[in-house]
Design a protein around this motif. Sequence first.
Motif, PDB file in Angstrom:
ATOM      1  N   ARG A 189       0.830  -1.201   0.034  1.00  0.00           N
ATOM      2  CA  ARG A 189       0.129   0.195   0.104  1.00  0.00           C
ATOM      3  C   ARG A 189       0.837   1.295   0.049  1.00  0.00           C
ATOM      4  NH1 ARG A 189      -3.806   3.376  -1.533  1.00  0.00           N
ATOM      5  NH2 ARG A 189      -5.212   4.436   0.067  1.00  0.00           N
ATOM      6  N   TYR A 190       0.840   2.072  -0.847  1.00  0.00           N
ATOM      7  CA  TYR A 190       1.586   3.303  -1.302  1.00  0.00           C
ATOM      8  C   TYR A 190       0.620   4.491  -0.865  1.00  0.00           C
ATOM      9  CZ  TYR A 190       4.776   0.410  -3.716  1.00  0.00           C
ATOM     10  OH  TYR A 190       5.892  -0.655  -4.079  1.00  0.00           O
ATOM     11  N   GLY A 191       1.590   5.479  -0.032  1.00  0.00           N
ATOM     12  CA  GLY A 191       0.941   6.681   0.255  1.00  0.00           C
ATOM     13  C   GLY A 191       1.705   8.002   0.197  1.00  0.00           C
ATOM     14  N   ASN A 192       1.072   9.223   0.575  1.00  0.00           N
ATOM     15  CA  ASN A 192       1.811  10.538   0.135  1.00  0.00           C
ATOM     16  C   ASN A 192       2.368  11.135   1.623  1.00  0.00           C
ATOM     17  OD1 ASN A 192      -0.445  11.002   0.805  1.00  0.00           O
ATOM     18  ND2 ASN A 192      -1.115  12.016  -0.950  1.00  0.00           N
ATOM     19  N   LYS A 193       2.166  10.356   2.749  1.00  0.00           N
ATOM     20  CA  LYS A 193       2.388  10.894   4.027  1.00  0.00           C
ATOM     21  C   LYS A 193       3.404  10.074   4.660  1.00  0.00           C
ATOM     22  CE  LYS A 193      -2.090  13.047   4.920  1.00  0.00           C
ATOM     23  NZ  LYS A 193      -3.182  13.180   5.650  1.00  0.00           N
TER      24      LYS A 193
END
Length: 219
Positions: A189-193
């Motif tokens: 799961r990739y995120g920006n925080k």
Amino acid sequence: MMMKAILSTVGIAIALAPSASPEIAQFRINGVDFEVAAPPQSCLPNGHQVDAMQLLAAGDRDNVTHVTFLTCGENVTGKAGRYWLVKTVTALLSVDMTREELLIALTPTFNAGYTVEETAKILENAEANVSSALGAKVEYAGDVQPRGVDKTCAYVGGAIQVTAGTLKYDQAVGGCLTVVGRRQITVYRYGNKTDSASIIALMQEARDFAATIKVVPKN
């Protein structure tokens, strides 16, 4: 092999802008069929997105990518993306195993973590593989480490700084290595925080999503 899988696909944020697509993904691992529903606000790639995903998956020589879900309608060009990947370690494609067997085997590494030297070598190899697949130089810095094991998953998590030409951004990721239907499956799961709490949340989301992957009964 886990960190290489993560690094090989962070380049997605350079090129893709998701759009609506079918809700259910189906895939097969060594004679076992699976299906999984898209998480909320997520879509399968289509059109040129599929072409780009094939190039990115080619940069991961240690894993087979089965499913990608992108955030519907989000233009992530040149910045960190929010998306999902489902993979299998190539060396484990034909291995019949239980979840307990996998987690016991991974426990020593996932409790100890990578050394500085190991991390540097993984980054170097990933840069070469992804740059070759994309036909453009991509550089990585940062660290993604094993984060321990519980009864469900072996976890990885961290943040990578991506540089591709004039583009620079930080990509966070959390992963769950597990077994479903006696086949090894990894959810990233990739995120920006990139703060610690957000990375922990990504690992938990990966775990919860892995639990929704179902074996399709044979007719």
